[in-house]
Design a protein around this motif. Structure first.
Motif, mmCIF file in Angstrom:
data_model
loop_
_atom_site.group_PDB
_atom_site.id
_atom_site.type_symbol
_atom_site.label_atom_id
_atom_site.label_comp_id
_atom_site.label_asym_id
_atom_site.label_seq_id
_atom_site.Cartn_x
_atom_site.Cartn_y
_atom_site.Cartn_z
ATOM 1 N N SER A 191 0.825 -1.211 0.000
ATOM 2 C CA SER A 191 0.000 0.000 0.000
ATOM 3 C C SER A 191 0.858 1.260 0.000
ATOM 4 O O SER A 191 0.517 2.256 -0.640
ATOM 5 N N TRP A 202 -9.660 -8.405 -0.250
ATOM 6 C CA TRP A 202 -9.871 -7.010 -0.609
ATOM 7 C C TRP A 202 -10.233 -6.155 0.586
ATOM 8 O O TRP A 202 -9.993 -4.938 0.584
ATOM 9 N N ASP A 203 -10.770 -6.747 1.638
ATOM 10 C CA ASP A 203 -10.996 -6.004 2.871
ATOM 11 C C ASP A 203 -9.657 -5.585 3.472
ATOM 12 O O ASP A 203 -9.465 -4.434 3.867
ATOM 13 N N TRP A 210 2.582 -6.973 -3.308
ATOM 14 C CA TRP A 210 1.206 -7.436 -3.480
ATOM 15 C C TRP A 210 1.175 -8.946 -3.682
ATOM 16 O O TRP A 210 0.330 -9.640 -3.122
ATOM 17 N N THR A 239 -6.823 -5.360 1.865
ATOM 18 C CA THR A 239 -6.097 -4.514 0.924
ATOM 19 C C THR A 239 -6.635 -3.092 0.882
ATOM 20 O O THR A 239 -5.887 -2.119 1.008
ATOM 21 N N LEU A 240 -7.945 -2.962 0.728
ATOM 22 C CA LEU A 240 -8.532 -1.634 0.531
ATOM 23 C C LEU A 240 -8.515 -0.780 1.792
ATOM 24 O O LEU A 240 -8.500 0.449 1.697
ATOM 25 N N GLN A 241 -8.497 -1.410 2.971
ATOM 26 C CA GLN A 241 -8.430 -0.602 4.177
ATOM 27 C C GLN A 241 -7.076 0.088 4.286
ATOM 28 O O GLN A 241 -6.955 1.164 4.886
ATOM 29 N N TRP A 251 -5.233 0.876 1.351
ATOM 30 C CA TRP A 251 -5.196 1.818 0.228
ATOM 31 C C TRP A 251 -5.906 3.117 0.550
ATOM 32 O O TRP A 251 -5.403 4.207 0.254
ATOM 33 N N GLN A 252 -7.089 3.029 1.151
ATOM 34 C CA GLN A 252 -7.851 4.253 1.400
ATOM 35 C C GLN A 252 -7.110 5.173 2.362
ATOM 36 O O GLN A 252 -7.148 6.401 2.215
#
Length: 225
Positions: free
Chosen positions: A66, A178-179, A143, A181-183, A185-186
């Motif tokens: 990230s 994706w939970d 990743w 990963t995206l936490q 990234w945001q």
């Protein structure tokens, strides 16, 4: 030695902070892992076994990917996009990769310019994009490490609960992956966006990441020099 410390202080300090933080994470993570082991009636493991385990690797790789994605996107975006008033942006009108003269390449290179800036062809193209390529490369590797170690951890949890294991492809398309990963990234995109925007109006005297204290809010980068 004193000159080296003075001139390379920023990289040295952050390298030490990284090492200490990573070591701290490894010992704290080992403690949490062994507490969970005992709670489930399993035997605790040693330090080396933990830091080479998928449990540790997935947490480290998850953060690395990230962070490097953040810099990859930011470097790429700042080639073409501007933010008026931000010291993190080029001046309005300077969008794009710049001319050879601006970039000091080819016949415009100086005597102390890097060797590959003086030549033409693929070497100049590669060197001209080397920062973006390395940042992107580290992101892709991190990743991949996250996904490979993550599927091991996920399947171990699945088996512990009497459920079926999944394939690598099944894991990287799952909500769990994706939970996680995206936490990350945001939060990275929020941090970069906040830095770009807040630096328009706020100052930190003496910091290279801030405009001089008395610089007008609307002045971008060094357009007033």
């Amino acid at each position: 030695m004193r000159k080296v410390l003075r001139e390379q202080g920023l990289s040295i300090v952050f390298a030490l902070l990284f090492v200490f933080a990573l070591l701290g994470q490894s010992f704290a993570g080992l403690g949490v892992h062994n507490e969970n082991q005992r709670a489930h009636g399993a035997s605790p493991i040693g330090y080396w076994e933990f830091v080479t385990s998928s449990n540790f690797v997935v947490d480290v790789a998850e953060n690395w990917q990230s962070e490097f994605l953040q810099f990859f996107v930011f470097i790429l975006a700042t080639i073409w996009l501007i933010q008026r008033g931000s010291p993190e942006s080029k001046k309005p009108g300077d969008q794009g990769p710049g001319s050879d003269q601006d970039q000091l390449v080819g016949r415009f290179a100086r005597s102390r310019s890097p060797a590959w800036a003086k030549v033409s062809g693929w070497r100049r193209v590669l060197y001209s994009n080397s920062l973006l390529l390395v940042m992107g490369g580290v992101f892709v590797v991190s990743w991949w490490l996250q996904s490979v170690s993550g599927v091991v951890v996920y399947n171990a949890d699945q088996l512990a609960h009497g459920q079926k294991s999944v394939t690598w492809l099944g894991y990287v398309t799952s909500a769990d992956f994706w939970d996680r990963t995206l936490q990350n990234w945001q939060s990275e995109f929020l941090a970069v966006g906040s830095m770009v925007t807040l630096s328009i109006f706020l100052r930190q005297r003496g910091s290279a990441e801030s405009k001089p204290v008395g610089t007008p809010h609307a002045e971008t980068s060094t357009e007033g020099e």
